[in-house]
Design an enzyme around this catalytic site. Structure first.
Site, PDB file in Angstrom:
ATOM      1  N   ARG A 226      17.933  30.517   6.659  1.00  0.00           N
ATOM      2  CA  ARG A 226      18.891  31.455   6.705  1.00  0.00           C
ATOM      3  C   ARG A 226      20.019  30.794   7.772  1.00  0.00           C
ATOM      4  NH1 ARG A 226      17.060  37.133   7.115  1.00  0.00           N
ATOM      5  NH2 ARG A 226      15.597  36.013   8.523  1.00  0.00           N
TER       6      ARG A 226
ATOM      7  N   ASN B  51      16.364  36.620   2.742  1.00  0.00           N
ATOM      8  CA  ASN B  51      15.121  36.168   2.243  1.00  0.00           C
ATOM      9  C   ASN B  51      14.917  37.176   0.988  1.00  0.00           C
ATOM     10  OD1 ASN B  51      14.457  34.128   3.971  1.00  0.00           O
ATOM     11  ND2 ASN B  51      13.337  35.208   5.245  1.00  0.00           N
TER      12      ASN B  51
END
Length: 97
Positions: free
Chosen positions: A21, A39
Site C-alpha cells: 500500500r 487492504n
C-alpha cells in the site's frame, strides 16, 4: 489536457504485510494521481484511481511488480463511474475494508 478515467484495481498475490500500500501510494503520488488504496480482508489490495489514460496504464504496469517483497499474481481493473470528489483531493492509504 487528457480526460481522466476512474479505475478500480484489485491486486492479488502476496501483497499484504510487504509494504504494498505504501509503495502504491508513493507511485500514485509520484504520478500526481488522486484516489486511494486499501487492504481487503480476503488478502488482496484494492485501489481507486483517477488518472489520464496514459498515466493509468503506467501505474497498472508498475503494480504488476510492486515493492521487492511482493509477489503479484493478478491485477484486475475496471472503469468506474465515480465523481472526482469520491477519489479524494490527493492520494490516501485507507484502512482495511
Amino acid at each position: 489536457m487528457s480526460s481522466k478515467l476512474a479505475t478500480r484495481l484489485l491486486i492479488r498475490g502476496r501483497v499484504q504485510s510487504v509494504g504494498y500500500r505504501a509503495w502504491f501510494a508513493a507511485e500514485a503520488e509520484r504520478r500526481r494521481l488522486t484516489g486511494w488504496v486499501r487492504n481487503r480482508r480476503d488478502g488482496s489490495v484494492e485501489a481507486l484511481i483517477l488518472a489520464p489514460a496514459e498515466t493509468l496504464h503506467d501505474l497498472i504496469e508498475a503494480s504488476r511488480s510492486g515493492p521487492p517483497a511482493a509477489r503479484v499474481t493478478e491485477v484486475a481493473f475496471s472503469e468506474e463511474d465515480v465523481q472526482e470528489s469520491e477519489a479524494g483531493p490527493g492520494f490516501d492509504v485507507r484502512p482495511t475494508a
